[in-house]
Design an enzyme around this catalytic site. Structure first.
Site, PDB file in Angstrom:
ATOM      1  N   HIS A  34       0.907  -1.153  -0.049  1.00  0.00           N
ATOM      2  CA  HIS A  34      -0.088   0.002  -0.119  1.00  0.00           C
ATOM      3  C   HIS A  34       0.841   1.378  -0.010  1.00  0.00           C
ATOM      4  O   HIS A  34       1.311   1.463   0.957  1.00  0.00           O
ATOM      5  CB  HIS A  34      -1.039   0.117   1.306  1.00  0.00           C
ATOM      6  CG  HIS A  34      -1.876   1.115   1.280  1.00  0.00           C
ATOM      7  ND1 HIS A  34      -3.170   1.040   1.379  1.00  0.00           N
ATOM      8  CD2 HIS A  34      -1.698   2.520   1.154  1.00  0.00           C
ATOM      9  CE1 HIS A  34      -3.840   2.159   1.447  1.00  0.00           C
ATOM     10  NE2 HIS A  34      -2.738   3.068   1.122  1.00  0.00           N
ATOM     11  N   HIS A  41       1.686   5.551  -1.474  1.00  0.00           N
ATOM     12  CA  HIS A  41       1.337   6.610  -2.581  1.00  0.00           C
ATOM     13  C   HIS A  41       2.369   6.972  -3.219  1.00  0.00           C
ATOM     14  O   HIS A  41       3.374   7.403  -2.485  1.00  0.00           O
ATOM     15  CB  HIS A  41       0.594   7.695  -1.555  1.00  0.00           C
ATOM     16  CG  HIS A  41      -0.906   7.269  -1.247  1.00  0.00           C
ATOM     17  ND1 HIS A  41      -1.871   7.290  -1.834  1.00  0.00           N
ATOM     18  CD2 HIS A  41      -0.844   6.444   0.097  1.00  0.00           C
ATOM     19  CE1 HIS A  41      -2.939   7.023  -0.936  1.00  0.00           C
ATOM     20  NE2 HIS A  41      -2.289   6.182   0.165  1.00  0.00           N
ATOM     21  N   LEU A  42       2.439   7.159  -4.426  1.00  0.00           N
ATOM     22  CA  LEU A  42       3.594   7.590  -4.997  1.00  0.00           C
ATOM     23  C   LEU A  42       3.415   9.060  -5.801  1.00  0.00           C
ATOM     24  O   LEU A  42       4.377   9.702  -6.178  1.00  0.00           O
ATOM     25  CB  LEU A  42       4.101   6.596  -6.252  1.00  0.00           C
ATOM     26  CG  LEU A  42       4.948   5.475  -5.771  1.00  0.00           C
ATOM     27  CD1 LEU A  42       5.228   4.446  -7.083  1.00  0.00           C
ATOM     28  CD2 LEU A  42       6.093   6.071  -4.968  1.00  0.00           C
ATOM     29  N   ARG A  43       2.199   9.756  -5.686  1.00  0.00           N
ATOM     30  CA  ARG A  43       1.952  10.838  -6.464  1.00  0.00           C
ATOM     31  C   ARG A  43       2.281  10.789  -7.932  1.00  0.00           C
ATOM     32  O   ARG A  43       2.539   9.752  -8.311  1.00  0.00           O
ATOM     33  CB  ARG A  43       2.503  12.049  -5.718  1.00  0.00           C
ATOM     34  CG  ARG A  43       2.385  11.842  -4.232  1.00  0.00           C
ATOM     35  CD  ARG A  43       1.113  11.879  -3.832  1.00  0.00           C
ATOM     36  NE  ARG A  43       0.778  12.220  -2.337  1.00  0.00           N
ATOM     37  CZ  ARG A  43      -0.028  11.536  -1.581  1.00  0.00           C
ATOM     38  NH1 ARG A  43      -1.126  11.056  -2.217  1.00  0.00           N
ATOM     39  NH2 ARG A  43      -0.311  11.840  -0.215  1.00  0.00           N
ATOM     40  N   ASN A  86      -5.210   7.493  -6.311  1.00  0.00           N
ATOM     41  CA  ASN A  86      -5.928   8.566  -6.014  1.00  0.00           C
ATOM     42  C   ASN A  86      -5.103   9.821  -6.411  1.00  0.00           C
ATOM     43  O   ASN A  86      -4.564  10.784  -5.568  1.00  0.00           O
ATOM     44  CB  ASN A  86      -6.262   8.768  -4.407  1.00  0.00           C
ATOM     45  CG  ASN A  86      -4.852   8.730  -3.508  1.00  0.00           C
ATOM     46  OD1 ASN A  86      -4.016   8.118  -3.739  1.00  0.00           O
ATOM     47  ND2 ASN A  86      -4.871   9.430  -2.586  1.00  0.00           N
ATOM     48  N   LYS A 105      -9.350  -0.354  -6.014  1.00  0.00           N
ATOM     49  CA  LYS A 105      -9.492   0.270  -4.544  1.00  0.00           C
ATOM     50  C   LYS A 105     -10.686   1.145  -4.136  1.00  0.00           C
ATOM     51  O   LYS A 105     -11.313   1.729  -5.163  1.00  0.00           O
ATOM     52  CB  LYS A 105      -8.535   1.513  -4.539  1.00  0.00           C
ATOM     53  CG  LYS A 105      -8.346   2.271  -3.231  1.00  0.00           C
ATOM     54  CD  LYS A 105      -7.866   1.323  -2.065  1.00  0.00           C
ATOM     55  CE  LYS A 105      -7.948   2.300  -0.657  1.00  0.00           C
ATOM     56  NZ  LYS A 105      -6.610   3.079  -0.363  1.00  0.00           N
ATOM     57  N   HIS A 145     -10.350   1.401   1.900  1.00  0.00           N
ATOM     58  CA  HIS A 145     -10.291   2.175   2.698  1.00  0.00           C
ATOM     59  C   HIS A 145     -11.380   2.236   3.862  1.00  0.00           C
ATOM     60  O   HIS A 145     -12.314   2.752   3.431  1.00  0.00           O
ATOM     61  CB  HIS A 145     -10.173   3.793   2.273  1.00  0.00           C
ATOM     62  CG  HIS A 145      -9.835   4.882   3.361  1.00  0.00           C
ATOM     63  ND1 HIS A 145      -8.576   5.443   3.354  1.00  0.00           N
ATOM     64  CD2 HIS A 145     -10.374   5.341   4.136  1.00  0.00           C
ATOM     65  CE1 HIS A 145      -8.608   6.406   4.218  1.00  0.00           C
ATOM     66  NE2 HIS A 145      -9.822   6.154   4.935  1.00  0.00           N
ATOM     67  N   HIS A 156      -4.678  -0.440   5.993  1.00  0.00           N
ATOM     68  CA  HIS A 156      -4.001   0.311   7.022  1.00  0.00           C
ATOM     69  C   HIS A 156      -4.895   0.365   8.288  1.00  0.00           C
ATOM     70  O   HIS A 156      -5.541   1.323   8.874  1.00  0.00           O
ATOM     71  CB  HIS A 156      -3.728   1.797   6.428  1.00  0.00           C
ATOM     72  CG  HIS A 156      -4.663   2.557   5.807  1.00  0.00           C
ATOM     73  ND1 HIS A 156      -6.200   2.314   6.011  1.00  0.00           N
ATOM     74  CD2 HIS A 156      -4.791   2.923   4.539  1.00  0.00           C
ATOM     75  CE1 HIS A 156      -6.809   2.938   5.141  1.00  0.00           C
ATOM     76  NE2 HIS A 156      -5.924   3.461   4.100  1.00  0.00           N
ATOM     77  N   LEU A 203      -4.889   9.250   7.545  1.00  0.00           N
ATOM     78  CA  LEU A 203      -5.952   8.647   7.842  1.00  0.00           C
ATOM     79  C   LEU A 203      -6.051   7.366   7.493  1.00  0.00           C
ATOM     80  O   LEU A 203      -5.299   7.200   6.286  1.00  0.00           O
ATOM     81  CB  LEU A 203      -7.122   9.498   6.824  1.00  0.00           C
ATOM     82  CG  LEU A 203      -7.368  10.995   7.333  1.00  0.00           C
ATOM     83  CD1 LEU A 203      -8.444  11.620   6.335  1.00  0.00           C
ATOM     84  CD2 LEU A 203      -8.379  10.887   8.691  1.00  0.00           C
ATOM     85  N   ASP A 213       1.606   2.797   3.568  1.00  0.00           N
ATOM     86  CA  ASP A 213       0.631   3.884   3.230  1.00  0.00           C
ATOM     87  C   ASP A 213       1.478   5.067   3.269  1.00  0.00           C
ATOM     88  O   ASP A 213       1.030   6.119   3.756  1.00  0.00           O
ATOM     89  CB  ASP A 213      -0.416   3.808   4.243  1.00  0.00           C
ATOM     90  CG  ASP A 213      -1.557   4.921   3.994  1.00  0.00           C
ATOM     91  OD1 ASP A 213      -1.635   5.348   2.649  1.00  0.00           O
ATOM     92  OD2 ASP A 213      -2.462   5.290   4.853  1.00  0.00           O
ATOM     93  N   HIS A 268       3.410  14.753   1.340  1.00  0.00           N
ATOM     94  CA  HIS A 268       2.892  15.816   1.168  1.00  0.00           C
ATOM     95  C   HIS A 268       3.955  17.003   1.517  1.00  0.00           C
ATOM     96  O   HIS A 268       4.632  16.623   2.735  1.00  0.00           O
ATOM     97  CB  HIS A 268       1.548  16.090   2.254  1.00  0.00           C
ATOM     98  CG  HIS A 268       0.467  15.208   1.817  1.00  0.00           C
ATOM     99  ND1 HIS A 268      -0.483  15.625   0.724  1.00  0.00           N
ATOM    100  CD2 HIS A 268      -0.067  14.250   2.496  1.00  0.00           C
ATOM    101  CE1 HIS A 268      -1.478  14.779   0.795  1.00  0.00           C
ATOM    102  NE2 HIS A 268      -1.202  13.938   1.892  1.00  0.00           N
ATOM    103  N   ALA A 286      -3.798  15.017   5.296  1.00  0.00           N
ATOM    104  CA  ALA A 286      -3.613  13.747   5.909  1.00  0.00           C
ATOM    105  C   ALA A 286      -2.203  12.971   5.134  1.00  0.00           C
ATOM    106  O   ALA A 286      -2.545  12.649   3.961  1.00  0.00           O
ATOM    107  CB  ALA A 286      -4.514  12.680   5.883  1.00  0.00           C
TER     108      ALA A 286
END
Ligand code: DOR
Ligand code: ZN
Length: 347
Positions: A14, A16-18, A42, A100, A137, A175, A220, A248, A252, A264
């Protein structure tokens, strides 16, 4: 005392790589540690088509130094209007590893998420039939539900009926943060598993308010009270194949965290394995780290285990206060602390 620990190469289930410059800033941290990662979809707009997933996979590979051995596993972001045929085409062709489910407005970039799970019949029937994992989620979005209860209420009101309706659907509850989630997963069949982040087994909710508001401890689902941290931590180190590594990691830029309405997400990718290793050592079960990090995930997903090995060395490892520069500077999890383990560079 153990001075080195060699385990099969791990994966992050899990992440997030943006995109764009942030992707270029963060991707190498994960590729240094993990052979594969389940990459969250996302983005804006979300990754909801085979074409978008293939293009994003290529951007991830292009963001890494040439010759990096890393496989992004792409995920389809479920929307109310998604076509089950697109999902099946994506899964059978290898473009999608999973779908997802973000309840609409549950978290960052989830505005296009699912407004009513009951509208998803065609999608869920298809996924159950083809054996495609649904990554959830698990928080209700009702503003009237206390933020610390949103996971438990989701399990009771949405997940329990969902599992009853689709008993063979493969589900990863992502998560997890509560004893209710641990109990639910433990009681369910082998088709239900959960990922666990470093932060949810290291900090409790006090960390968010430690002498002042601490935006870098905010993610979150939000960290819960101590009894829940202990329950999730016990699950992580239990050796059960139902629980596996999913950081996760959610970068940011500092300016988007340290502001009146901070985003978050905890950026834990740079020292994730070291962070987990410390937990397993503190619990006296370093020998179980490999199962959690490298075996349980691929077995659940039905993917081969990684071929290579990695070695952790017992070396004091100071974590910098920030990484990256200018508008892309980030505060990593454990900033300013010293970890006891370090991932050895590849020979
Ligand atoms: O803390 C979080 N950050 N939780 C999520 O579910 C999304 C993520 C993000 O994308 O920043
Ligand atoms: Zn996430």
């Amino acid at each position: 005392m153990t001075q080195t620990l060699t385990i099969r190469r791990p994966d992050d289930w899990h992440l997030h790589l943006r995109d764009g410059d942030m992707l270029k800033t963060v991707a190498h941290y994960t590729a240094r540690q993990f052979a594969r990662a389940i990459v969250m979809p996302n983005l804006t707009p979300p990754v909801s088509t085979v074409e978008a997933a293939n293009a994003y996979r290529q951007r991830i590979l292009d963001a890494l130094p040439q010759g990096t051995d890393f496989t992004p596993l792409m995920v389809c972001y479920l929307t109310d209007s998604i076509d089950p045929a697109e999902i099946e085409r994506g899964y059978t062709s290898g473009a999608f590893a999973a779908c997802k489910l973000y309840p609409a407005h549950a978290t960052t970039n989830s505005a296009h998420g699912v407004t009513d799970i009951r509208k998803m019949t065609g999608v869920l029937e298809t996924m159950q039939r083809i054996g495609m994992p649904l990554l959830i989620h698990g928080e209700v979005t009702d503003r009237h539900v206390d933020i610390f209860d949103r996971e438990a209420v989701f399990i009771e009101t949405i997940l329990t009926p969902l599992v009853a309706d689709y008993p063979d659907l493969k589900i990863v509850l992502e998560h997890i943060t509560t004893s209710e989630a641990v109990d639910f997963v433990n009681a369910a069949g082998p088709n239900i598993a959960a990922t666990i982040t470093p932060q949810h087994i290291i900090i409790n909710r006090n960390a968010i308010f430690d002498g002042g508001i601490r935006p870098h401890a905010y993610c979150l689902p939000v960290a819960k009270r101590e009894q829940h941290r202990l329950a999730v931590r016990a699950a992580a180190v239990s050796g059960s194949p139902k629980f596996f590594l999913g950081t996760d990691s959610a970068p940011h830029a500092i300016g988007r965290k340290e502001t009146a309405c901070g985003c978050a997400g905890i950026f834990n990718a740079p020292y994730a394995l070291e962070s987990y290793a410390q937990v397993f050592e503190d619990e006296g079960v370093l020998d179980r780290l490999e199962g959690f990090a490298s075996l349980h995930g691929p077995r659940f997903y039905g993917l081969p285990l990684n071929e290579g090995m990695v070695t952790l060395e017992r070396v004091d490892t100071p974590v910098p206060d920030s990484l990256g520069e200018g508008a892309l500077a980030l505060v990593p999890f454990h900033a300013g602390e010293t970890l006891r383990w370090r991932l050895a560079e590849k020979a």
